[in-house]
Write a protein that holds these residues in place. Sequence first.
Motif, PDB file in Angstrom:
ATOM      1  N   CYS A 298     -28.954  -2.007   9.031  1.00  9.33           N
ATOM      2  CA  CYS A 298     -29.447  -2.846   8.505  1.00  9.33           C
ATOM      3  C   CYS A 298     -31.075  -1.901   7.511  1.00  9.33           C
ATOM      4  O   CYS A 298     -31.671  -2.087   6.722  1.00  9.33           O
ATOM      5  CB  CYS A 298     -30.319  -4.136   9.329  1.00  9.33           C
ATOM      6  N   PHE A 299     -31.256  -0.818   8.369  1.00  5.33           N
ATOM      7  CA  PHE A 299     -32.720   0.000   7.777  1.00  5.33           C
ATOM      8  C   PHE A 299     -31.894   0.670   7.519  1.00  5.33           C
ATOM      9  O   PHE A 299     -32.723   1.508   6.666  1.00  5.33           O
ATOM     10  CB  PHE A 299     -33.101   0.547   8.482  1.00  5.33           C
ATOM     11  N   ALA A 362     -23.391   9.475   9.343  1.00  7.06           N
ATOM     12  CA  ALA A 362     -22.312   9.230   7.992  1.00  7.06           C
ATOM     13  C   ALA A 362     -22.542   8.184   7.801  1.00  7.06           C
ATOM     14  O   ALA A 362     -22.876   8.061   6.018  1.00  7.06           O
ATOM     15  CB  ALA A 362     -20.956   9.152   8.238  1.00  7.06           C
ATOM     16  N   THR A 363     -23.607   7.124   7.947  1.00  4.89           N
ATOM     17  CA  THR A 363     -23.932   5.209   7.342  1.00  4.89           C
ATOM     18  C   THR A 363     -24.806   5.879   6.765  1.00  4.89           C
ATOM     19  O   THR A 363     -25.531   5.511   5.981  1.00  4.89           O
ATOM     20  CB  THR A 363     -24.123   4.664   8.637  1.00  4.89           C
ATOM     21  N   LEU A 364     -25.726   6.714   7.703  1.00  6.52           N
ATOM     22  CA  LEU A 364     -27.468   7.182   7.150  1.00  6.52           C
ATOM     23  C   LEU A 364     -27.262   7.593   5.398  1.00  6.52           C
ATOM     24  O   LEU A 364     -27.630   7.902   4.822  1.00  6.52           O
ATOM     25  CB  LEU A 364     -28.441   8.186   7.484  1.00  6.52           C
ATOM     26  N   GLY A 528     -25.375 -10.343   8.727  1.00  6.59           N
ATOM     27  CA  GLY A 528     -24.590 -10.616  10.480  1.00  6.59           C
ATOM     28  C   GLY A 528     -25.880 -12.625  10.419  1.00  6.59           C
ATOM     29  O   GLY A 528     -26.606 -12.713  10.336  1.00  6.59           O
ATOM     30  N   LEU A 529     -24.380 -12.976  11.488  1.00 12.91           N
ATOM     31  CA  LEU A 529     -24.576 -14.896  11.531  1.00 12.91           C
ATOM     32  C   LEU A 529     -26.136 -15.031  12.059  1.00 12.91           C
ATOM     33  O   LEU A 529     -26.810 -16.225  12.250  1.00 12.91           O
ATOM     34  CB  LEU A 529     -23.703 -15.191  12.318  1.00 12.91           C
ATOM     35  N   GLU A 551     -16.636  -9.163   5.335  1.00 16.25           N
ATOM     36  CA  GLU A 551     -17.063  -8.266   6.696  1.00 16.25           C
ATOM     37  C   GLU A 551     -17.949  -7.776   6.774  1.00 16.25           C
ATOM     38  O   GLU A 551     -18.889  -8.294   6.829  1.00 16.25           O
ATOM     39  CB  GLU A 551     -16.568  -6.556   6.116  1.00 16.25           C
ATOM     40  N   ALA A 552     -18.014  -7.470   8.457  1.00 17.32           N
ATOM     41  CA  ALA A 552     -19.606  -6.519   9.301  1.00 17.32           C
ATOM     42  C   ALA A 552     -19.964  -6.434   8.325  1.00 17.32           C
ATOM     43  O   ALA A 552     -19.464  -5.124   7.147  1.00 17.32           O
ATOM     44  CB  ALA A 552     -19.444  -6.707  10.057  1.00 17.32           C
ATOM     45  N   TYR A 553     -21.800  -5.939   7.922  1.00 20.51           N
ATOM     46  CA  TYR A 553     -22.607  -5.095   7.328  1.00 20.51           C
ATOM     47  C   TYR A 553     -22.256  -5.362   6.099  1.00 20.51           C
ATOM     48  O   TYR A 553     -21.994  -4.195   5.527  1.00 20.51           O
ATOM     49  CB  TYR A 553     -22.296  -3.732   8.305  1.00 20.51           C
ATOM     50  N   ASP A 554     -22.655  -6.138   5.596  1.00 18.50           N
ATOM     51  CA  ASP A 554     -22.226  -6.071   3.621  1.00 18.50           C
ATOM     52  C   ASP A 554     -22.899  -6.097   3.293  1.00 18.50           C
ATOM     53  O   ASP A 554     -23.605  -6.606   2.480  1.00 18.50           O
ATOM     54  CB  ASP A 554     -20.861  -7.577   3.173  1.00 18.50           C
ATOM     55  N   TYR A 555     -23.954  -5.313   3.272  1.00 19.53           N
ATOM     56  CA  TYR A 555     -24.679  -4.740   2.554  1.00 19.53           C
ATOM     57  C   TYR A 555     -24.746  -4.292   1.100  1.00 19.53           C
ATOM     58  O   TYR A 555     -25.943  -4.428   0.658  1.00 19.53           O
ATOM     59  CB  TYR A 555     -26.053  -3.918   3.636  1.00 19.53           C
ATOM     60  N   HIS A 556     -23.533  -3.861   1.435  1.00 20.86           N
ATOM     61  CA  HIS A 556     -23.091  -3.301  -0.733  1.00 20.86           C
ATOM     62  C   HIS A 556     -21.790  -3.307  -0.682  1.00 20.86           C
ATOM     63  O   HIS A 556     -21.337  -3.640  -0.129  1.00 20.86           O
ATOM     64  CB  HIS A 556     -23.939  -2.188  -0.794  1.00 20.86           C
ATOM     65  N   PRO A 557     -21.521  -4.057  -2.050  1.00 23.17           N
ATOM     66  CA  PRO A 557     -20.564  -3.531  -2.572  1.00 23.17           C
ATOM     67  C   PRO A 557     -19.585  -2.967  -1.975  1.00 23.17           C
ATOM     68  O   PRO A 557     -19.744  -1.874  -2.066  1.00 23.17           O
ATOM     69  CB  PRO A 557     -20.396  -4.031  -4.077  1.00 23.17           C
ATOM     70  N   PRO A 558     -18.027  -2.302  -1.634  1.00 26.94           N
ATOM     71  CA  PRO A 558     -17.609  -1.390  -0.891  1.00 26.94           C
ATOM     72  C   PRO A 558     -17.251   0.045  -2.425  1.00 26.94           C
ATOM     73  O   PRO A 558     -17.518  -0.595  -3.470  1.00 26.94           O
ATOM     74  CB  PRO A 558     -16.127  -1.716  -0.971  1.00 26.94           C
ATOM     75  N   ARG A 559     -18.150   1.035  -1.693  1.00 24.09           N
ATOM     76  CA  ARG A 559     -18.019   2.610  -2.124  1.00 24.09           C
ATOM     77  C   ARG A 559     -19.611   2.076  -3.094  1.00 24.09           C
ATOM     78  O   ARG A 559     -19.075   2.932  -3.918  1.00 24.09           O
ATOM     79  CB  ARG A 559     -16.600   2.288  -3.025  1.00 24.09           C
TER      80      ARG A 559
END
Lengths: 576, 214
Positions: A298-299, A362-364, A528-529, A551-559
């Motif tokens: 999220c952050f 890697a997520t960061l 998240g629901l 999908e889960a954590y759909d914070y941005h379009p894939p890639r």
Amino acid sequence: MNTIVDAQGSGSSGGSGSHSLPRQAERGVGREEATSYLTAGHGVKSWLFTTDHKRIAILYALTITVFFFIGGAAATLIRMELFTPAGDLVSAEGYNKLFTLHGVIMVWFFLVPAIPATLGNFLLPLMLGARDLAFPRLNLMSWWLIVIAGAFVLYVLVMGGVDTGWTFYAPYSTTYSNGYVVAAAAGIFVSGFSTIATGLNFIVTTHTMRAPGMHWFRVPLFVWSIYATALIMLLATPVLAMALLLIMIERLLGVGIFDPALGGDPVLFEHLFWFYSHPAVYIMILPGMGVVTEIVTCFARRRIFGYQFMVYALLSIAVVGFFVWGHHMFVAGQSMYAGLVFSFLSYVIAVPSAIKVFNWTATLYRGSIVLDAPMLYALGFIGLFTMGGLTGLFVASLPIDVHVHDTYFVVAHFHYVMVGGMVSAFFGGLHFWWPKITGRLYPEAWARFAALLMFFGFNMTFFPQFILGWMGMPRRYHEYPSEFQVYHVLSSAGAVVLGAAYLLPLGYFLWSLRYGQPASDNPWDAKGLEWRTASPPPKHNFPSTPRVDEEAYDYHPPRRPPGGHLDHPSDGRPAS
Amino acid sequence: MSDPQALAEQFDDLGQQRHAAELGMWIFLATEALFFGGLLLGYAVYRHLYPEAWFAAARETEILIGTANTAILLTSSLTMWLAVRAGEEGRRDAVTLALGLTATLGAFFLGLKAYEYYLDWDNSLVPGLRFAFEKADPEHAEIFYYLYFFLTGVHAVHLTVAITAVLVVLFLVRTGRLAYQQSATLTVLGLYWHLVDVVWIFLYPLIYLPGRSQ
């Protein structure tokens, strides 16, 4: 993208089709005005006998807060005693009782229920899009059981304590100890049933009550972490229950199943105990990993790196965690071949743990990072857990363990994992979901200050203990040679800072209940629901059963991470 | 037409509810397996360490009662299965009859078990309270008898719970307060009953048969 399509008439999938029945109408999806779960009933009885998972979560949170401060008080006295080399504050026996009380309460009455029974209880149905857990009355029973179990422990505390250490090693616990061993063991025995009931409820709920469209690889990783935790709770706790029952009966009747003087085998007790208690270490860390995953994504406004690997890592930690218990017994007279195998397996379990740390990092990468309080706690978790995990490799290694076994090195190691890791994650999760749970925002500046204070206070308390242990200071002594004093003083001073960092959130959380700004449904703009319903949620969580189509954590379009740079330029195709 | 009482409010439909109840019971049985598993590990360790004491002690057990109880409990599993089967077919009288038989057989088992404990007391085979063993290695024979009482005692507690549950369900079915055909109650009850039976199938050879061939 709107994830929640109004699936009108979730009852339509029901075979009964009896919409006129009062019970069905009560569910009254859609028409039910969103009165929050906090105002859905009044009076003490509506809380003590509620079957609403959200209210039970609150009951649990209040209960474990009480125990956290009792256990913390014991820790405070321990650190005060160790301020000077002489045993001047408490006697040796009093000191034994203090660290036993601290261990028993913190392990079984704080860390084990901490995240699963509070945040897990509150969030699991919300994250899955369900109205409640599968067995709401069982859920209520599990809270009552831990209250009864806690009463046993408070009885022990009032009557004069128990001095066996939280490990209850035989034959000391069965024959020689003068403390209230039976009552303490009975309390832990009862709390075990509470744990089992909670774990069973979580597993069944995750299997059977996911919202339409939420297939297994769309489940948030917090739910996966709770699921993996529940597996351990179910399969490890019964063994501890039986081992403690044997201890109790041996002590009451004087029959020697563990006491070598009576023909018993004390190492058998250690096997049974650690068969539970090592997996229990993962009960105390996996939920923290789940919380941190939710916060970091999220952050950083970022999809989780390697979702499936994160799932498999959680499950393999849960499974392999059952096969490493012998590393607690390298110097207990276990065969050297068993020692080798357990040492190897303990290295193996570091692999999935490392995968998780790498994936958070890697997520960061190329995230759009916001350093709000939950994120500070989460980053603190990653750093402290990494140190706790790496020093775990030291003690998993046979020759080094022989050197540092039963020293402060071990004490520092497991506090880095459980306090630095789990407690940081718990506080991070509390801050992250506080607006959802209470409908109020906490004061951000104070919270950031508390998060940083906790990180520094923690390191100041426990880093010196690594050095102490390496120098040879054994654990569980109330006096020590004066050359160790500088480290003990540092540690005790750090404990003061740490204590302040724990009290601070208690203050501003309480303040925010009355004076905090009202929170919107989704103050963090999180996925998240649980963020798609009101803050605080209505009694049955959602006005209508949500449908999941992303999908889960759909914070941005894939890639396409935030900021517009491609993750893999070679994959890049023009945005459509 | 389904009974309105059959569906709890957290579920969408009866199929989901059934699935949840059955899965819940299977998981509970897994925890039960580990309860007994820890004790059986203890049994295995001491059986391996002190075989002579083990054989001598096991020869003193009441094999006739143990065998009769095995037969009784296996039969009760049959009647339990008949109750589940009758429930699926919606035959209320058959359900109550089969449940009644099941509970009766369970009570017989407990009665015989109590008589067996009485004989053990008479023969001074109760560790910690009244134990005087004449044969080889009495100290370790006492561990055998400790495990014997512990295992059969925990099993008897389970059976008592199971009988109580059967009687409660019997009452609910008879008075028409349970939608037994739609809900998973009978299936779940049956699973638990069979577990109690299966545990006994492990206990019987471990307790009554060692040392008998000598």
